[in-house]
Design a protein around this motif. Sequence first.
Motif, PDB file in Angstrom:
ATOM      1  N   TYR A   1       0.771  -1.229  -0.131  1.00 35.27           N
ATOM      2  CA  TYR A   1      -0.057   0.040   0.113  1.00 35.27           C
ATOM      3  C   TYR A   1       1.044   1.175   0.028  1.00 35.27           C
ATOM      4  CZ  TYR A   1      -3.593  -3.332   1.674  1.00 35.27           C
ATOM      5  OH  TYR A   1      -4.628  -4.127   1.806  1.00 35.27           O
ATOM      6  N   CYS A   2       0.701   2.523  -0.766  1.00 30.62           N
ATOM      7  CA  CYS A   2       1.174   3.527  -0.436  1.00 30.62           C
ATOM      8  C   CYS A   2       0.177   4.407   0.385  1.00 30.62           C
ATOM      9  CB  CYS A   2       1.513   4.164  -2.100  1.00 30.62           C
ATOM     10  SG  CYS A   2      -0.051   4.420  -3.061  1.00 30.62           S
ATOM     11  N   ALA A   3       0.881   5.570   0.978  1.00 32.13           N
ATOM     12  CA  ALA A   3       0.258   6.337   1.735  1.00 32.13           C
ATOM     13  C   ALA A   3       0.804   7.548   1.628  1.00 32.13           C
ATOM     14  CB  ALA A   3       0.109   5.530   3.120  1.00 32.13           C
ATOM     15  N   ALA A   4      -0.001   8.532   2.144  1.00 32.71           N
ATOM     16  CA  ALA A   4       0.318   9.934   2.171  1.00 32.71           C
ATOM     17  C   ALA A   4       0.073  10.722   3.493  1.00 32.71           C
ATOM     18  CB  ALA A   4      -0.283  10.738   1.098  1.00 32.71           C
ATOM     19  N   ALA A   5       0.974  11.253   3.900  1.00 31.89           N
ATOM     20  CA  ALA A   5       0.813  12.275   5.377  1.00 31.89           C
ATOM     21  C   ALA A   5       0.901  13.762   5.068  1.00 31.89           C
ATOM     22  CB  ALA A   5       1.763  11.474   6.384  1.00 31.89           C
ATOM     23  N   SER A   6      -0.028  14.288   5.751  1.00 37.74           N
ATOM     24  CA  SER A   6      -0.342  15.794   5.560  1.00 37.74           C
ATOM     25  C   SER A   6       0.918  16.439   6.254  1.00 37.74           C
ATOM     26  CB  SER A   6      -1.518  16.328   6.110  1.00 37.74           C
ATOM     27  OG  SER A   6      -2.479  15.776   5.195  1.00 37.74           O
ATOM     28  N   ILE A   7       1.449  15.728   7.576  1.00 32.81           N
ATOM     29  CA  ILE A   7       2.118  16.194   8.524  1.00 32.81           C
ATOM     30  C   ILE A   7       3.558  15.542   8.671  1.00 32.81           C
ATOM     31  CG2 ILE A   7       2.719  17.132  10.909  1.00 32.81           C
ATOM     32  CD1 ILE A   7      -0.524  17.481  11.269  1.00 32.81           C
ATOM     33  N   SER A   8       3.724  14.463   8.781  1.00 35.31           N
ATOM     34  CA  SER A   8       4.727  13.700   8.856  1.00 35.31           C
ATOM     35  C   SER A   8       4.167  12.218   8.851  1.00 35.31           C
ATOM     36  CB  SER A   8       5.721  14.041   9.908  1.00 35.31           C
ATOM     37  OG  SER A   8       5.191  13.695  11.147  1.00 35.31           O
ATOM     38  N   GLY A   9       5.008  11.222   8.901  1.00 34.84           N
ATOM     39  CA  GLY A   9       4.703   9.847   8.991  1.00 34.84           C
ATOM     40  C   GLY A   9       4.674   9.631  10.481  1.00 34.84           C
ATOM     41  N   VAL A  10       5.427  10.333  11.477  1.00 29.16           N
ATOM     42  CA  VAL A  10       5.219   9.773  12.469  1.00 29.16           C
ATOM     43  C   VAL A  10       3.741  10.406  13.360  1.00 29.16           C
ATOM     44  CG1 VAL A  10       6.015  10.696  14.986  1.00 29.16           C
ATOM     45  CG2 VAL A  10       7.734  10.277  13.278  1.00 29.16           C
ATOM     46  N   VAL A  11       3.091  11.304  12.823  1.00 28.76           N
ATOM     47  CA  VAL A  11       1.908  11.786  13.219  1.00 28.76           C
ATOM     48  C   VAL A  11       0.915  10.877  12.730  1.00 28.76           C
ATOM     49  CG1 VAL A  11       0.206  13.512  13.023  1.00 28.76           C
ATOM     50  CG2 VAL A  11       2.682  14.113  13.216  1.00 28.76           C
ATOM     51  N   GLY A  12       1.225  10.622  11.574  1.00 27.21           N
ATOM     52  CA  GLY A  12       0.079   9.254  10.839  1.00 27.21           C
ATOM     53  C   GLY A  12      -0.045   9.698   9.561  1.00 27.21           C
ATOM     54  N   TYR A  13      -0.643   8.665   8.776  1.00 24.30           N
ATOM     55  CA  TYR A  13      -0.833   8.815   7.302  1.00 24.30           C
ATOM     56  C   TYR A  13      -2.292   9.015   7.120  1.00 24.30           C
ATOM     57  CZ  TYR A  13       4.091   7.598   6.275  1.00 24.30           C
ATOM     58  OH  TYR A  13       5.294   7.523   6.086  1.00 24.30           O
ATOM     59  N   ASP A  14      -2.696   9.958   6.447  1.00 23.18           N
ATOM     60  CA  ASP A  14      -4.181  10.535   6.069  1.00 23.18           C
ATOM     61  C   ASP A  14      -4.796   9.813   4.904  1.00 23.18           C
ATOM     62  OD1 ASP A  14      -2.273  13.371   6.579  1.00 23.18           O
ATOM     63  OD2 ASP A  14      -4.032  12.775   8.291  1.00 23.18           O
ATOM     64  N   TYR A  15      -3.890   9.541   3.867  1.00 22.35           N
ATOM     65  CA  TYR A  15      -4.771   9.008   2.581  1.00 22.35           C
ATOM     66  C   TYR A  15      -3.803   7.520   2.510  1.00 22.35           C
ATOM     67  CZ  TYR A  15      -5.945  13.638   2.495  1.00 22.35           C
ATOM     68  OH  TYR A  15      -6.456  15.033   2.771  1.00 22.35           O
ATOM     69  N   TRP A  16      -4.773   6.605   1.720  1.00 17.30           N
ATOM     70  CA  TRP A  16      -4.192   5.173   1.450  1.00 17.30           C
ATOM     71  C   TRP A  16      -4.451   5.034   0.052  1.00 17.30           C
ATOM     72  CZ3 TRP A  16      -1.093   2.297   4.731  1.00 17.30           C
ATOM     73  CH2 TRP A  16      -0.747   2.983   6.015  1.00 17.30           C
ATOM     74  N   GLY A  17      -3.697   4.111  -0.871  1.00 14.94           N
ATOM     75  CA  GLY A  17      -3.963   3.514  -1.955  1.00 14.94           C
ATOM     76  C   GLY A  17      -4.754   2.169  -1.775  1.00 14.94           C
ATOM     77  N   GLN A  18      -5.157   1.601  -2.624  1.00 17.26           N
ATOM     78  CA  GLN A  18      -5.733   0.601  -2.768  1.00 17.26           C
ATOM     79  C   GLN A  18      -5.218  -0.863  -2.550  1.00 17.26           C
ATOM     80  OE1 GLN A  18      -4.639   1.721  -5.351  1.00 17.26           O
ATOM     81  NE2 GLN A  18      -4.734  -0.004  -6.850  1.00 17.26           N
ATOM     82  N   GLY A  19      -3.568  -0.879  -2.739  1.00 13.73           N
ATOM     83  CA  GLY A  19      -3.191  -1.982  -2.619  1.00 13.73           C
ATOM     84  C   GLY A  19      -2.606  -2.692  -3.857  1.00 13.73           C
ATOM     85  N   THR A  20      -1.264  -3.266  -3.945  1.00 20.40           N
ATOM     86  CA  THR A  20      -1.040  -4.012  -4.878  1.00 20.40           C
ATOM     87  C   THR A  20      -0.347  -5.429  -4.548  1.00 20.40           C
ATOM     88  OG1 THR A  20       0.136  -3.976  -7.319  1.00 20.40           O
ATOM     89  CG2 THR A  20       1.114  -2.819  -5.488  1.00 20.40           C
ATOM     90  N   GLN A  21      -0.741  -6.366  -5.136  1.00 20.77           N
ATOM     91  CA  GLN A  21      -0.222  -7.655  -4.661  1.00 20.77           C
ATOM     92  C   GLN A  21       1.194  -8.029  -5.279  1.00 20.77           C
ATOM     93  OE1 GLN A  21      -1.757 -10.246  -2.546  1.00 20.77           O
ATOM     94  NE2 GLN A  21       0.263 -11.043  -2.553  1.00 20.77           N
ATOM     95  N   VAL A  22       2.170  -8.384  -4.420  1.00 23.74           N
ATOM     96  CA  VAL A  22       3.467  -8.765  -4.841  1.00 23.74           C
ATOM     97  C   VAL A  22       3.498 -10.310  -4.244  1.00 23.74           C
ATOM     98  CG1 VAL A  22       5.691  -8.552  -4.372  1.00 23.74           C
ATOM     99  CG2 VAL A  22       4.470  -6.516  -4.618  1.00 23.74           C
ATOM    100  N   THR A  23       3.943 -11.128  -5.156  1.00 26.70           N
ATOM    101  CA  THR A  23       4.083 -12.612  -4.446  1.00 26.70           C
ATOM    102  C   THR A  23       5.340 -12.716  -5.188  1.00 26.70           C
ATOM    103  OG1 THR A  23       1.617 -13.041  -4.840  1.00 26.70           O
ATOM    104  CG2 THR A  23       3.061 -14.815  -4.981  1.00 26.70           C
ATOM    105  N   VAL A  24       6.406 -13.520  -4.226  1.00 23.61           N
ATOM    106  CA  VAL A  24       7.507 -13.891  -4.687  1.00 23.61           C
ATOM    107  C   VAL A  24       7.742 -15.431  -4.411  1.00 23.61           C
ATOM    108  CG1 VAL A  24      10.077 -13.677  -4.024  1.00 23.61           C
ATOM    109  CG2 VAL A  24       8.501 -11.799  -3.735  1.00 23.61           C
ATOM    110  N   SER A  25       8.059 -16.051  -5.553  1.00 21.44           N
ATOM    111  CA  SER A  25       7.897 -17.725  -5.305  1.00 21.44           C
ATOM    112  C   SER A  25       9.388 -18.070  -5.128  1.00 21.44           C
ATOM    113  CB  SER A  25       7.300 -18.288  -6.649  1.00 21.44           C
ATOM    114  OG  SER A  25       8.195 -17.834  -7.742  1.00 21.44           O
ATOM    115  N   SER A  26       9.514 -19.466  -4.165  1.00 26.25           N
ATOM    116  CA  SER A  26      10.867 -19.483  -3.911  1.00 26.25           C
ATOM    117  C   SER A  26      11.297 -20.778  -4.991  1.00 26.25           C
ATOM    118  CB  SER A  26      10.779 -20.345  -2.493  1.00 26.25           C
ATOM    119  OG  SER A  26       9.671 -21.477  -2.425  1.00 26.25           O
TER     120      SER A  26
END
Length: 119
Positions: free
Chosen positions: A94-119
């Motif tokens: 997921y990607c995210a955006a914070a208006s103030i800082s990452g420590v304060v918290g993220y306000d906006y989130w993307g929908q997510g993208t699946q990453v699959t790593v096979s062995s």
Amino acid sequence: VQLQSSGGGLVQAGGSLRLSCAASGRIISNYHMGWFRQAPGKEREFVASITKNDLMKYYADSVKGRFTISKDNAKNTMYLQMVSLKPEDTAVYYCAAASISGVVGYDYWGQGTQVTVSS
């Protein structure tokens, strides 16, 4: 700001992927941006972040030296370059955006993208 993540997929261990997070509505230079991931049965965890002015980048210990976060302000897009991928990197990212800082918290989130790593 609306965030749209993409670039996930299935890759073999040792392979590479580049995730993108396209922003609309606001320019990403106004936000502290970050990547998070959530594996099945686990809580969401921090992966990497970049400050508004691009001067500072932060990484989880588990990805240091393998992942690189960057932004292209002209394209209003953030990236996560991932190399030397491991099966334990499998997760929804997921990607995210914070208006103030990452420590304060993220306000906006993307929908997510699946990453699959096979062995």
